[in-house]
Design a protein around this motif. Sequence first.
Motif, PDB file in Angstrom:
ATOM      1  N   ARG A  19     -37.434 -34.147  12.343  1.00 36.82           N
ATOM      2  CA  ARG A  19     -36.842 -32.994  11.657  1.00 36.82           C
ATOM      3  C   ARG A  19     -35.671 -32.486  12.496  1.00 36.82           C
ATOM      4  O   ARG A  19     -35.764 -32.357  13.716  1.00 36.82           O
ATOM      5  N   ASP A  20     -34.580 -32.158  11.790  1.00 37.15           N
ATOM      6  CA  ASP A  20     -33.415 -31.562  12.437  1.00 37.15           C
ATOM      7  C   ASP A  20     -33.669 -30.059  12.529  1.00 37.15           C
ATOM      8  O   ASP A  20     -33.767 -29.382  11.504  1.00 37.15           O
ATOM      9  N   PRO A  21     -33.779 -29.500  13.739  1.00 35.82           N
ATOM     10  CA  PRO A  21     -34.080 -28.072  13.851  1.00 35.82           C
ATOM     11  C   PRO A  21     -32.968 -27.173  13.309  1.00 35.82           C
ATOM     12  O   PRO A  21     -33.233 -26.059  12.862  1.00 35.82           O
ATOM     13  N   ALA A  22     -31.739 -27.669  13.305  1.00 36.68           N
ATOM     14  CA  ALA A  22     -30.621 -26.846  12.852  1.00 36.68           C
ATOM     15  C   ALA A  22     -30.606 -26.703  11.331  1.00 36.68           C
ATOM     16  O   ALA A  22     -30.372 -25.615  10.807  1.00 36.68           O
ATOM     17  N   THR A  23     -30.878 -27.770  10.618  1.00 37.20           N
ATOM     18  CA  THR A  23     -30.763 -27.732   9.150  1.00 37.20           C
ATOM     19  C   THR A  23     -32.098 -27.859   8.435  1.00 37.20           C
ATOM     20  O   THR A  23     -32.188 -27.564   7.251  1.00 37.20           O
ATOM     21  N   GLY A  24     -33.129 -28.341   9.129  1.00 32.72           N
ATOM     22  CA  GLY A  24     -34.427 -28.542   8.499  1.00 32.72           C
ATOM     23  C   GLY A  24     -34.550 -29.873   7.774  1.00 32.72           C
ATOM     24  O   GLY A  24     -35.579 -30.170   7.177  1.00 32.72           O
ATOM     25  N   GLN A  25     -33.499 -30.682   7.819  1.00 34.74           N
ATOM     26  CA  GLN A  25     -33.552 -31.999   7.178  1.00 34.74           C
ATOM     27  C   GLN A  25     -34.572 -32.871   7.906  1.00 34.74           C
ATOM     28  O   GLN A  25     -34.772 -32.734   9.121  1.00 34.74           O
TER      29      GLN A  25
ATOM     30  N   ASP B  83     -31.439 -38.989  21.497  1.00 30.57           N
ATOM     31  CA  ASP B  83     -32.831 -39.201  21.887  1.00 30.57           C
ATOM     32  C   ASP B  83     -33.712 -38.640  20.778  1.00 30.57           C
ATOM     33  O   ASP B  83     -33.696 -37.437  20.501  1.00 30.57           O
ATOM     34  N   ARG B  84     -34.500 -39.477  20.162  1.00 33.51           N
ATOM     35  CA  ARG B  84     -35.275 -39.079  18.986  1.00 33.51           C
ATOM     36  C   ARG B  84     -36.515 -38.267  19.333  1.00 33.51           C
ATOM     37  O   ARG B  84     -37.069 -37.609  18.465  1.00 33.51           O
ATOM     38  N   THR B  85     -36.946 -38.304  20.573  1.00 32.18           N
ATOM     39  CA  THR B  85     -38.168 -37.587  20.929  1.00 32.18           C
ATOM     40  C   THR B  85     -38.025 -36.079  20.717  1.00 32.18           C
ATOM     41  O   THR B  85     -39.002 -35.405  20.407  1.00 32.18           O
ATOM     42  N   GLN B  86     -36.827 -35.540  20.865  1.00 31.94           N
ATOM     43  CA  GLN B  86     -36.626 -34.101  20.686  1.00 31.94           C
ATOM     44  C   GLN B  86     -36.704 -33.698  19.214  1.00 31.94           C
ATOM     45  O   GLN B  86     -36.858 -32.511  18.907  1.00 31.94           O
ATOM     46  N   PHE B  87     -36.645 -34.671  18.302  1.00 30.55           N
ATOM     47  CA  PHE B  87     -36.693 -34.373  16.874  1.00 30.55           C
ATOM     48  C   PHE B  87     -38.047 -34.677  16.243  1.00 30.55           C
ATOM     49  O   PHE B  87     -38.249 -34.470  15.045  1.00 30.55           O
ATOM     50  N   LEU B  88     -38.997 -35.185  17.027  1.00 32.33           N
ATOM     51  CA  LEU B  88     -40.307 -35.553  16.494  1.00 32.33           C
ATOM     52  C   LEU B  88     -41.024 -34.349  15.909  1.00 32.33           C
ATOM     53  O   LEU B  88     -40.985 -33.242  16.465  1.00 32.33           O
ATOM     54  N   ILE B  89     -41.691 -34.560  14.778  1.00 32.28           N
ATOM     55  CA  ILE B  89     -42.508 -33.532  14.159  1.00 32.28           C
ATOM     56  C   ILE B  89     -43.895 -33.647  14.761  1.00 32.28           C
ATOM     57  O   ILE B  89     -44.505 -34.726  14.732  1.00 32.28           O
ATOM     58  N   ALA B  90     -44.399 -32.539  15.291  1.00 31.34           N
ATOM     59  CA  ALA B  90     -45.722 -32.568  15.944  1.00 31.34           C
ATOM     60  C   ALA B  90     -46.852 -32.637  14.956  1.00 31.34           C
ATOM     61  O   ALA B  90     -46.853 -32.334  13.865  1.00 31.34           O
TER      62      ALA B  90
END
Length: 98
Positions: A69-75, A91-98
């Motif tokens: 998930r993109d934290p800025a846009t929610g996409q 780095d994709r790890t910062q965008f992972l959905i928990a």
Amino acid sequence: MSSYQELVQQRDELNQKIEAARKSAIADAVAKARALVAEFDLTVQDVFPSGRKGRAKSTAGIKVAPKYRDPATGQTWTGRGKAPKWIDGKDRTQFLIA
């Protein structure tokens, strides 16, 4: 040398002989197949299995939960296919959905 008409006639006669031989061979093959089916008490499934066993199911068209998930846009993005621009090269790890 044979004339054109003679050759055409020979071809037609040969085609008839070929068709008769083919029908005879098919009749023999069917008779053998029927005898084997009766001898071993085979079913249609025994002789012609569906072919579905052992094959992996296709995943095409199956909905998958988003993984990023993109934290800025929610996409969101599932992680399949071409990466969207907001995650591409990062780095994709910062965008992972928990």
